[in-house]
Design an enzyme around this catalytic site. Structure first.
Site, mmCIF file in Angstrom:
data_model
loop_
_atom_site.group_PDB
_atom_site.id
_atom_site.type_symbol
_atom_site.label_atom_id
_atom_site.label_comp_id
_atom_site.label_asym_id
_atom_site.label_seq_id
_atom_site.Cartn_x
_atom_site.Cartn_y
_atom_site.Cartn_z
ATOM 1 N N MET A 100 -25.321 -1.899 -26.870
ATOM 2 C CA MET A 100 -25.996 -2.766 -27.756
ATOM 3 C C MET A 100 -25.948 -2.366 -29.291
ATOM 4 O O MET A 100 -26.491 -1.358 -29.440
ATOM 5 C CB MET A 100 -27.442 -3.228 -27.459
ATOM 6 C CG MET A 100 -27.026 -3.757 -25.930
ATOM 7 S SD MET A 100 -28.718 -4.119 -25.228
ATOM 8 C CE MET A 100 -29.195 -5.432 -26.205
ATOM 9 N N CYS A 146 -18.591 0.363 -40.254
ATOM 10 C CA CYS A 146 -20.126 0.648 -40.019
ATOM 11 C C CYS A 146 -20.515 1.722 -40.735
ATOM 12 O O CYS A 146 -21.575 1.959 -41.196
ATOM 13 C CB CYS A 146 -20.492 0.731 -38.476
ATOM 14 S SG CYS A 146 -19.548 2.292 -37.533
ATOM 15 N N CYS A 206 -12.627 3.753 -32.386
ATOM 16 C CA CYS A 206 -14.152 3.938 -31.727
ATOM 17 C C CYS A 206 -14.128 3.122 -30.272
ATOM 18 O O CYS A 206 -14.559 3.739 -29.406
ATOM 19 C CB CYS A 206 -14.989 3.047 -32.645
ATOM 20 S SG CYS A 206 -16.840 3.049 -32.008
ATOM 21 N N GLY A 227 -26.979 -3.768 -31.788
ATOM 22 C CA GLY A 227 -28.556 -4.478 -32.345
ATOM 23 C C GLY A 227 -28.166 -5.869 -33.062
ATOM 24 O O GLY A 227 -28.855 -6.367 -33.819
ATOM 25 N N GLY A 228 -26.802 -6.179 -32.804
ATOM 26 C CA GLY A 228 -26.459 -7.633 -33.118
ATOM 27 C C GLY A 228 -26.581 -8.789 -32.419
ATOM 28 O O GLY A 228 -26.949 -8.425 -31.154
ATOM 29 N N VAL A 229 -26.411 -9.842 -32.869
ATOM 30 C CA VAL A 229 -26.738 -11.192 -31.902
ATOM 31 C C VAL A 229 -25.412 -11.145 -30.583
ATOM 32 O O VAL A 229 -26.072 -11.556 -29.629
ATOM 33 C CB VAL A 229 -26.631 -12.435 -32.560
ATOM 34 C CG1 VAL A 229 -25.102 -12.750 -33.216
ATOM 35 C CG2 VAL A 229 -27.106 -13.507 -31.793
ATOM 36 N N ASP A 230 -24.341 -10.735 -30.799
ATOM 37 C CA ASP A 230 -23.468 -10.721 -29.677
ATOM 38 C C ASP A 230 -23.907 -9.780 -28.578
ATOM 39 O O ASP A 230 -23.556 -10.486 -27.523
ATOM 40 C CB ASP A 230 -22.135 -10.418 -30.478
ATOM 41 C CG ASP A 230 -21.510 -11.333 -31.204
ATOM 42 O OD1 ASP A 230 -21.860 -12.781 -31.086
ATOM 43 O OD2 ASP A 230 -20.763 -10.988 -32.209
ATOM 44 N N SER A 231 -23.994 -8.700 -29.017
ATOM 45 C CA SER A 231 -24.388 -7.773 -27.525
ATOM 46 C C SER A 231 -25.700 -8.004 -27.021
ATOM 47 O O SER A 231 -26.130 -7.871 -25.901
ATOM 48 C CB SER A 231 -24.430 -6.432 -28.377
ATOM 49 O OG SER A 231 -25.205 -5.966 -29.147
ATOM 50 N N GLY A 284 -20.403 -7.077 -26.547
ATOM 51 C CA GLY A 284 -20.538 -8.334 -27.110
ATOM 52 C C GLY A 284 -19.249 -8.874 -27.586
ATOM 53 O O GLY A 284 -19.186 -9.487 -28.671
#
Length: 352
Positions: A1, A192, A95, A3-7, A119
């Site tokens: 996760m 990132c 990554c 920390g974004g909306v998708d995950s 996500g």
């Protein structure tokens, strides 16, 4: 996760579907070193807090792993080394291959996980015989199948992409319905660990011993046109920010690390008839049909092409018509319709 909306929504949907969900976030970089300037990176301390809050809301365990050493080895060092060679790498691909679907899955297995879910905007279909097909996400503006071509059949069989059938708008609607804190969070467009797309500044600041030295701009005939600040400041097809003026539009058409040279030319000098790619991973067997669509950059359309030659993990690709700014270090990903059949790293453009 991340920390974004998708995950976040991926976790929400899996919990609603009855899965026993575990949330995992990764600390991959020291954000005190300046990569959080605009609040648009992922996997920062703040992002990890958001991921934890989502897990608390939906009632699932949360873990944060320190993967800085793994990320440094497989992603950042590759990023720095590739720029020193005059290439333009895509760190998200490294990554995914080495960190998320490599070391992370090993750690998830220790926690008893059967699948690794992310996500990503991509989809998977499964045949009765166990073959898995990697397919584009339904939202053409958010499709991330390009950065997933390095996954193997074994890895894909253990993977879930819960939001691939949703548009970004629909993902946010699910997030609002569930009341998660990330529902309207601005998504990152940067690498990132590199703020504001300033990759050369990142290398100069954090890895000065590997930063390429100054050299010369040259034209296609070998004439010196001026001095540049290091080839890592430039990429194929670049027109702005050259620090040198001409009476006509001029582009970066080549980078020669050995000679410390940035080659400049006109738009026609950017055109390529094909490419050579190495380290190719085949998700599906190519078979007798050598025709495919080739995507040479994330969020670019596929180019109709033919796979002319396969030599081990190297391939030669011939485009149906000439295409501009094929860039070493980026990935060439092969599609049949909406399905990814494989891909590799671009070694060079072919101009003949």
């Amino acid at each position: 996760m991340s920390g974004g909306v998708d995950s976040s929504v991926a976790a929400v949907l899996l919990k609603e579907q009855g899965y026993d969900v575990i949330g995992i976030s990764l600390k991959v970089w020291d954000y005190g070193r300046g990569a959080k300037e605009n609040g648009k990176t992922c996997c920062s301390v703040e992002d990890i807090t958001d991921a934890r809050d989502v897990c608390n809301l939906i009632g699932v365990p949360f873990y944060a792993f320190n993967f800085k050493a793994t990320f440094e080895k497989h992603v950042i060092q590759n990023f720095v080394d590739e720029y020193a060679l005059g290439h333009t790498p895509n760190p998200c691909i490294q990554c995914n291959k080495h960190v998320k679907f490599g070391e992370l899955y090993k750690e998830a297995q220790k926690l008893g996980a059967d699948y690794l879910a992310t996500g990503h905007h991509a989809q998977l279909t499964r045949d009765a015989d166990g073959q898995v097909h990697l397919v584009k996400g339904v939202d053409p503006d958010k499709d991330q199948s390009y950065v997933l071509y390095g996954l193997t059949q074994e890895e894909l069989r253990k993977t879930l992409f819960p939001i691939g059938h949703l548009t970004k708008k629909e993902v946010r609607e699910v997030a609002r319905r569930a009341g998660v804190v990330t529902a309207d969070k601005v998504e990152s467009q940067d690498i990132c660990f590199v703020p504001n797309h300033k990759h050369a500044e990142f290398i100069d600041k954090n890895y000065p011993s590997k930063a390429p030295e100054k050299g010369f701009f040259m034209d296609g005939e070998g004439n010196i046109l001026g001095e540049h600040n290091g080839i890592h400041h430039y990429t194929i097809g670049q027109r702005r920010g050259l620090g040198i003026g001409f009476g006509e539009r001029t582009y970066v058409t080549g980078l020669d690390a050995e000679r410390k040279t940035v080659i400049l030319g006109g738009k026609e000098d950017l055109l390529s008839s094909g490419l050579k790619a190495s380290g190719v991973n085949w998700i599906q067997a190519l078979g007798n049909n050598k025709e495919c669509g080739v995507k040479v950059r994330y969020q670019k359309k596929e180019i109709p092409a033919v796979i002319e030659k396969i030599d081990g993990s190297d391939v030669l690709i011939k485009f149906s018509e000439k295409y501009p700014a094929v860039t070493p270090g980026q990935s060439a990903v092969f599609y049949r319709g909406n399905e990814v059949i494989g891909g590799g790293i671009i070694e060079k453009a072919i101009h003949s």
